[in-house]
Design a protein around this motif. Structure first.
Motif, PDB file in Angstrom:
ATOM      1  N   ARG A  52       0.825  -1.220   0.000  1.00 53.18           N
ATOM      2  CA  ARG A  52       0.000   0.000   0.000  1.00 53.18           C
ATOM      3  C   ARG A  52       0.853   1.262   0.000  1.00 53.18           C
ATOM      4  O   ARG A  52       0.475   2.280  -0.585  1.00 53.18           O
ATOM      5  N   ASP A  53       2.006   1.198   0.640  1.00 49.00           N
ATOM      6  CA  ASP A  53       2.860   2.372   0.782  1.00 49.00           C
ATOM      7  C   ASP A  53       3.954   2.420  -0.279  1.00 49.00           C
ATOM      8  O   ASP A  53       4.545   1.386  -0.630  1.00 49.00           O
ATOM      9  N   SER A  56       7.509   2.520   3.013  1.00 47.56           N
ATOM     10  CA  SER A  56       6.851   1.823   4.114  1.00 47.56           C
ATOM     11  C   SER A  56       6.675   2.696   5.357  1.00 47.56           C
ATOM     12  O   SER A  56       7.648   3.228   5.901  1.00 47.56           O
ATOM     13  N   GLU A  57       5.409   2.864   5.775  1.00 49.17           N
ATOM     14  CA  GLU A  57       5.000   3.604   6.965  1.00 49.17           C
ATOM     15  C   GLU A  57       5.315   5.102   6.908  1.00 49.17           C
ATOM     16  O   GLU A  57       5.104   5.816   7.891  1.00 49.17           O
ATOM     17  N   ARG A  59       5.074   7.009   3.475  1.00 50.92           N
ATOM     18  CA  ARG A  59       4.366   7.675   2.371  1.00 50.92           C
ATOM     19  C   ARG A  59       3.536   6.666   1.597  1.00 50.92           C
ATOM     20  O   ARG A  59       4.077   5.755   0.973  1.00 50.92           O
ATOM     21  N   VAL A  60       2.227   6.849   1.646  1.00 49.76           N
ATOM     22  CA  VAL A  60       1.316   5.961   0.947  1.00 49.76           C
ATOM     23  C   VAL A  60       1.363   6.248  -0.547  1.00 49.76           C
ATOM     24  O   VAL A  60       1.781   7.330  -0.984  1.00 49.76           O
ATOM     25  N   THR A 118       1.004   9.347   5.938  1.00 49.60           N
ATOM     26  CA  THR A 118       1.276   8.256   6.866  1.00 49.60           C
ATOM     27  C   THR A 118      -0.019   7.494   7.173  1.00 49.60           C
ATOM     28  O   THR A 118      -1.108   7.899   6.783  1.00 49.60           O
ATOM     29  N   GLY A 120      -1.216   4.924   5.905  1.00 52.47           N
ATOM     30  CA  GLY A 120      -1.918   4.458   4.717  1.00 52.47           C
ATOM     31  C   GLY A 120      -2.863   5.463   4.101  1.00 52.47           C
ATOM     32  O   GLY A 120      -3.760   5.100   3.327  1.00 52.47           O
ATOM     33  N   ARG A 267      -4.487   3.070  10.936  1.00 50.73           N
ATOM     34  CA  ARG A 267      -4.294   2.850   9.505  1.00 50.73           C
ATOM     35  C   ARG A 267      -5.517   2.220   8.852  1.00 50.73           C
ATOM     36  O   ARG A 267      -5.882   2.575   7.724  1.00 50.73           O
TER      37      ARG A 267
END
Length: 283
Positions: A52-53, A56-57, A59-60, A118, A120, A267
């Motif tokens: 999804r990002d 990771s954690e 920037r979606v 952030t 998600g 999230r």
């Protein structure tokens, strides 16, 4: 005519219009109790964070956000008897149909609740939901998680409630911010004014049963990761069950994110589904 127009807007806001529902809907229900009172949601870190990002954690991926909402976002300072309250407001600061506050946890700030990228993109979603539905979203700073902090948040709620007298008011609390959710529920002013509480990876408080909010049967939503190392899911589930034990038909819901950890509910919680349920139960 003005009165009629505001009534129409308010009525429409009782069911929030969709915003990227296909991206933010729960990825799979592993089990559910009648009426969706308790659900176990399929959560997978590889899919729900890594895929999804973009980072990771941090920037979606762009398709999860719509940053045009920043045009109705303001960083404000409100002077009250409880002190100067720094907060971010998104949407209508007057004549709003619905007001949603997010209260951060330990080490957070007002900026957490309006970060578009952030968690998600879930904060971007609630911002857009409020902006698109004639609502107001607030993310404040506060001094602590005790009575002083609760007094500050209460002052903020009072200020905006007076400018939007028809608005339903919902407070979402992440992690330690839940201490403020329970304190607000117990206050005479806010406990008699709130229309819903959302506890996201948060804690429990037995004092809720003596609160004005409990007596008014204010809807409560719990989102909790099954592997939360800070607030064990078993404790929060037990508290949720104790609410239903005292009042079988009490409007409470629990979503357990299987394998999720402490930040997972922030999230993954479906804002639109949860708020629409609360709006349907609000008096």
């Amino acid at each position: 005519m003005l009165s009629l127009a505001s009534t129409v807007i308010f009525a429409e806001a009782q069911t929030l219009k969709p915003f990227k529902d296909e991206l933010f809907a729960y990825p799979g229900i592993l089990s559910a109790e009648k009426g969706d009172v308790y659900r176990v949601v399929d959560y997978r870190e590889m899919r729900d964070i890594n895929e999804r990002d973009a980072v990771s954690e941090r920037r979606v991926q762009p398709r999860y956000t719509s940053t045009g909402v920043r045009s109705v976002q303001q960083d404000l300072a409100l002077k009250t008897d409880a002190g100067t309250l720094r907060h971010v407001a998104v949407g209508k600061t007057e004549k709003a149909a619905i007001i949603v506050l997010y209260l951060h946890g330990q080490g957070g700030s007002r900026k957490q609740g309006v970060d578009d990228f952030t968690f998600g993109g879930n904060f971007n979603r609630i911002k857009n939901l409020m902006a698109d539905n004639g609502g107001l979203y607030l993310s404040p700073d506060f001094t602590d998680f005790g009575d002083k902090g609760a007094g500050q948040v209460a002052a903020l709620i009072s200020y905006y409630a007076e400018r939007s007298p028809g608005a339903k008011i919902f407070v979402a609390c992440g992690s330690m911010g839940g201490a403020l959710c329970w304190k607000l529920a117990g206050r005479t002013d806010t406990g008699s004014r709130l229309d819903g509480l959302l506890l996201l990876g948060s804690l429990w408080d037995e004092s809720f049963f003596a609160s004005p909010a409990f007596k008014r049967r204010v809807p409560v939503f719990f989102g909790q990761g099954s592997k939360d190392p800070v607030f064990p899911v078993e404790n929060q589930e037990a508290f949720f069950r104790s609410i239903l034990a005292k009042s079988k038909a009490y409007p409470a819901r629990f979503v357990r994110f299987e394998t999720g950890t402490h930040g997972t509910p922030i999230r993954m919680t479906d804002w639109r589904e949860t708020l629409n349920w609360m709006l349907s139960r609000a008096k």
